[in-house]
Design a protein around this motif. Structure first.
Motif, PDB file in Angstrom:
ATOM      1  N   MET A 288       9.886  -6.629  -1.166  1.00  0.00           N
ATOM      2  CA  MET A 288       9.066  -6.181  -0.037  1.00  0.00           C
ATOM      3  C   MET A 288       7.669  -5.757  -0.495  1.00  0.00           C
ATOM      4  O   MET A 288       6.664  -6.051   0.173  1.00  0.00           O
ATOM      5  N   PHE A 289       7.567  -5.082  -1.634  1.00  0.00           N
ATOM      6  CA  PHE A 289       6.253  -4.715  -2.168  1.00  0.00           C
ATOM      7  C   PHE A 289       5.435  -5.965  -2.480  1.00  0.00           C
ATOM      8  O   PHE A 289       4.236  -6.028  -2.176  1.00  0.00           O
ATOM      9  N   ALA A 290       6.073  -6.952  -3.122  1.00  0.00           N
ATOM     10  CA  ALA A 290       5.350  -8.173  -3.490  1.00  0.00           C
ATOM     11  C   ALA A 290       4.832  -8.904  -2.246  1.00  0.00           C
ATOM     12  O   ALA A 290       3.675  -9.344  -2.208  1.00  0.00           O
ATOM     13  N   ILE A 291       5.655  -9.012  -1.217  1.00  0.00           N
ATOM     14  CA  ILE A 291       5.228  -9.716   0.001  1.00  0.00           C
ATOM     15  C   ILE A 291       4.158  -8.918   0.739  1.00  0.00           C
ATOM     16  O   ILE A 291       3.133  -9.472   1.179  1.00  0.00           O
ATOM     17  N   GLY A 292       4.376  -7.617   0.887  1.00  0.00           N
ATOM     18  CA  GLY A 292       3.410  -6.808   1.623  1.00  0.00           C
ATOM     19  C   GLY A 292       2.059  -6.748   0.959  1.00  0.00           C
ATOM     20  O   GLY A 292       1.012  -6.893   1.613  1.00  0.00           O
ATOM     21  N   CYS A 296      -1.832  -8.109   1.998  1.00  0.00           N
ATOM     22  CA  CYS A 296      -3.039  -7.267   1.932  1.00  0.00           C
ATOM     23  C   CYS A 296      -4.102  -7.854   1.025  1.00  0.00           C
ATOM     24  O   CYS A 296      -5.247  -7.367   1.039  1.00  0.00           O
ATOM     25  N   GLY A 297      -3.749  -8.858   0.224  1.00  0.00           N
ATOM     26  CA  GLY A 297      -4.722  -9.450  -0.675  1.00  0.00           C
ATOM     27  C   GLY A 297      -4.780  -8.823  -2.046  1.00  0.00           C
ATOM     28  O   GLY A 297      -5.755  -9.046  -2.776  1.00  0.00           O
ATOM     29  N   VAL A 298      -3.774  -8.038  -2.435  1.00  0.00           N
ATOM     30  CA  VAL A 298      -3.781  -7.399  -3.750  1.00  0.00           C
ATOM     31  C   VAL A 298      -3.569  -8.467  -4.820  1.00  0.00           C
ATOM     32  O   VAL A 298      -2.623  -9.249  -4.731  1.00  0.00           O
ATOM     33  N   VAL A 303       3.814  -9.842  -9.638  1.00  0.00           N
ATOM     34  CA  VAL A 303       4.167  -9.054 -10.824  1.00  0.00           C
ATOM     35  C   VAL A 303       4.195  -7.573 -10.492  1.00  0.00           C
ATOM     36  O   VAL A 303       5.144  -6.846 -10.829  1.00  0.00           O
ATOM     37  N   LEU A 304       3.150  -7.093  -9.820  1.00  0.00           N
ATOM     38  CA  LEU A 304       3.054  -5.666  -9.506  1.00  0.00           C
ATOM     39  C   LEU A 304       4.188  -5.224  -8.585  1.00  0.00           C
ATOM     40  O   LEU A 304       4.774  -4.146  -8.772  1.00  0.00           O
ATOM     41  N   GLY A 305       4.522  -6.026  -7.585  1.00  0.00           N
ATOM     42  CA  GLY A 305       5.576  -5.651  -6.648  1.00  0.00           C
ATOM     43  C   GLY A 305       6.936  -5.555  -7.313  1.00  0.00           C
ATOM     44  O   GLY A 305       7.683  -4.589  -7.096  1.00  0.00           O
ATOM     45  N   SER A 327      -6.389  -0.028  -6.927  1.00  0.00           N
ATOM     46  CA  SER A 327      -7.424  -0.306  -7.928  1.00  0.00           C
ATOM     47  C   SER A 327      -7.642  -1.806  -8.095  1.00  0.00           C
ATOM     48  O   SER A 327      -8.791  -2.271  -8.167  1.00  0.00           O
ATOM     49  N   LEU A 328      -6.558  -2.580  -8.159  1.00  0.00           N
ATOM     50  CA  LEU A 328      -6.704  -4.030  -8.306  1.00  0.00           C
ATOM     51  C   LEU A 328      -7.406  -4.644  -7.098  1.00  0.00           C
ATOM     52  O   LEU A 328      -8.250  -5.539  -7.233  1.00  0.00           O
ATOM     53  N   LEU A 329      -7.065  -4.159  -5.897  1.00  0.00           N
ATOM     54  CA  LEU A 329      -7.723  -4.675  -4.700  1.00  0.00           C
ATOM     55  C   LEU A 329      -9.210  -4.296  -4.694  1.00  0.00           C
ATOM     56  O   LEU A 329     -10.065  -5.104  -4.313  1.00  0.00           O
ATOM     57  N   ALA A 330      -9.529  -3.068  -5.133  1.00  0.00           N
ATOM     58  CA  ALA A 330     -10.936  -2.667  -5.198  1.00  0.00           C
ATOM     59  C   ALA A 330     -11.700  -3.489  -6.217  1.00  0.00           C
ATOM     60  O   ALA A 330     -12.845  -3.901  -5.969  1.00  0.00           O
TER      61      ALA A 330
END
Length: 437
Positions: A288-292, A296-298, A303-305, A327-330
């Protein structure tokens, strides 16, 4: 005469006692034996780690194996073999789909880090920070590698390129001839040194490559060895599980067997419910983290999810993934063309909203459906247990803290507190009596 014979008989009996028959020495020997077993297990961790992992998997899959083995046409070895085949197919299929994506994103992350992309974006991001935070930001930026740009080195002094137009001018013809010969000798010596340095450099590269290849091959062989041992051990552990459990029950004294089995059953329910539930819940949360975060464009969301989902195996530890996602999105939005960058509040709100939704689903859907209230611990006790376990044994302590705390609670509730209540009410003797003269 009786008074004289008693000390002699006691003395003679002491002379015939073995060393391990003294209670204090026996306790020391037991402690030393336990410490020796732990040290031996650590020294043989290449064998014991797969053994313990297989034993844990046999324990976790036992309810499924026992339920399937009740079918009259399915024996226990057949059920375990089918389970291994099914899990192997699912794992290989999942890895075939996930590994290319994760490798590509991980390679991109490493390339951006080593190429100085993170440093440039961190410098651009630091311009928006308050002045009081600038020194700390500069210290953190210094740890990020700089971008490497090839530069053409200036020709060394004394070479023909460093002289005017490549010609030797001035002086008599004999002097010019001597200078030309000197320059030729320098060039020959420099070329020889360059060839020798180049051969040494290539030799070093070849040795480093050979060592890296040997290390990679050794790692692959070790991984393959572990991948073979775990299913091999799991098969026999799972097939012999009822026999091992029956043997363990027979070791419990008859006088305390019923009480001990009742306590062990309660502990088994707590540990099994928590471990099985957290494994499934963490995998679902990772997806769910990976898909969400992908929506959002992260960057590197897969990998992060999944890594954040693994952290969620320990309650409250998954929060570490949220600041990384922001931070990655920024960083990605800093490289966007002017006018196309995402608003700063969306950069913070998007990943935070995904994290909040996933946590809500975990608390109100996943835990009631999968784990239930297995440990019967309140949030404060869980947080204290996780912090205490992490301070003592690191990540392993955090993983073991909650089941251990739940088992300690069962022992206190079922054994210690009833004795304390009986003592305070006068129904039991003082456990630590103070004798008066």
């Amino acid at each position: 005469m009786a008074r004289r014979t008693e000390p002699r008989s006691a003395k003679s009996s002491l002379q015939h006692l073995h060393l391990w028959q003294f209670q204090a020495i026996r306790d020391l020997l037991l402690v030393a034996a336990a410490a020796g077993l732990v040290w031996l297990g650590y020294a043989l961790r290449a064998v014991t780690v797969p053994l313990l992992v297989a034993l844990l998997l046999a324990y976790l899959f036992e309810p499924l194996v026992a339920r399937a083995s009740r079918h009259p046409k399915l024996s226990r070895p057949v059920v375990v073999g089918g389970l291994l085949t099914t899990v192997g197919v699912v794992v290989i299929g999942s890895l075939a789909v996930l590994i290319p994506v994760m490798v590509a994103q991980t390679a991109g992350l490493v390339r951006d880090y080593q190429g100085g992309g993170f440093r440039n974006k961190a410098i651009a991001l630091s311009e928006y920070l308050p002045e009081a935070w600038q020194p700390r930001a500069d210290v953190l930026i210094e740890y990020l590698p700089e971008a490497v740009s090839p530069e053409t080195p200036a020709p060394p002094s004394g070479t023909p390129e460093s002289r005017r137009g490549g010609f030797v001018t001035g002086g008599t013809p004999a002097a010019r001839e001597d200078r030309i010969r000197a320059i030729v000798r320098e060039e020959i010596e420099r070329s020889g040194a360059a060839r020798e340095a180049g051969s040494q450099r290539w030799l070093g590269v070849a040795k480093g490559g050979a060592r890296a290849a040997v290390a990679v091959i050794g790692g692959i062989v070790e991984l393959g060895f572990v991948a073979f041992l775990i299913p091999f051990y799991f098969f026999f552990f799972s097939v012999w599980y009822p026999t091992v459990v029956g043997f363990g029950r027979n070791l419990i004294p008859d006088s305390n067997r019923e009480r001990a089995l009742d306590l062990l059953a309660k502990m088994d329910g707590v540990v099994a419910g928590f471990v099985r539930g957290r494994i499934v819940i963490s995998l679902v949360m990772g997806v769910m983290f990976a898909i969400g975060w992908k929506i959002c464009g992260v960057p590197y969301s897969s990998v992060l999810g999944l890594v954040t989902g693994l952290f969620c195996a320990v309650p409250y530890l998954g929060i570490v993934g949220l600041p990384v996602a922001v931070s990655l999105l920024a960083f990605r939005e800093l490289a966007a063309p002017e006018g196309q960058a995402m608003a700063w509040w969306l950069i913070i709100l998007g990943p935070s909203l995904v994290y909040g939704i996933v946590q809500t689903i975990e608390g109100y859907v996943l835990i009631p459906m999968i784990a239930g209230k297995a440990t019967n611990l309140d949030p404060v006790t869980i947080l204290v247990a996780v912090l205490a376990g992490g301070s003592i044994m690191g990540v392993y302590g955090m993983l073991l803290a909650i089941p251990v705390a739940a088992c300690i609670k069962i022992l206190c509730t079922e054994v210690l507190l009833p004795k304390v209540r009986a003592w305070t009410s006068g129904e039991a003797a003082d456990p630590l009596p103070i004798e008066r003269e």
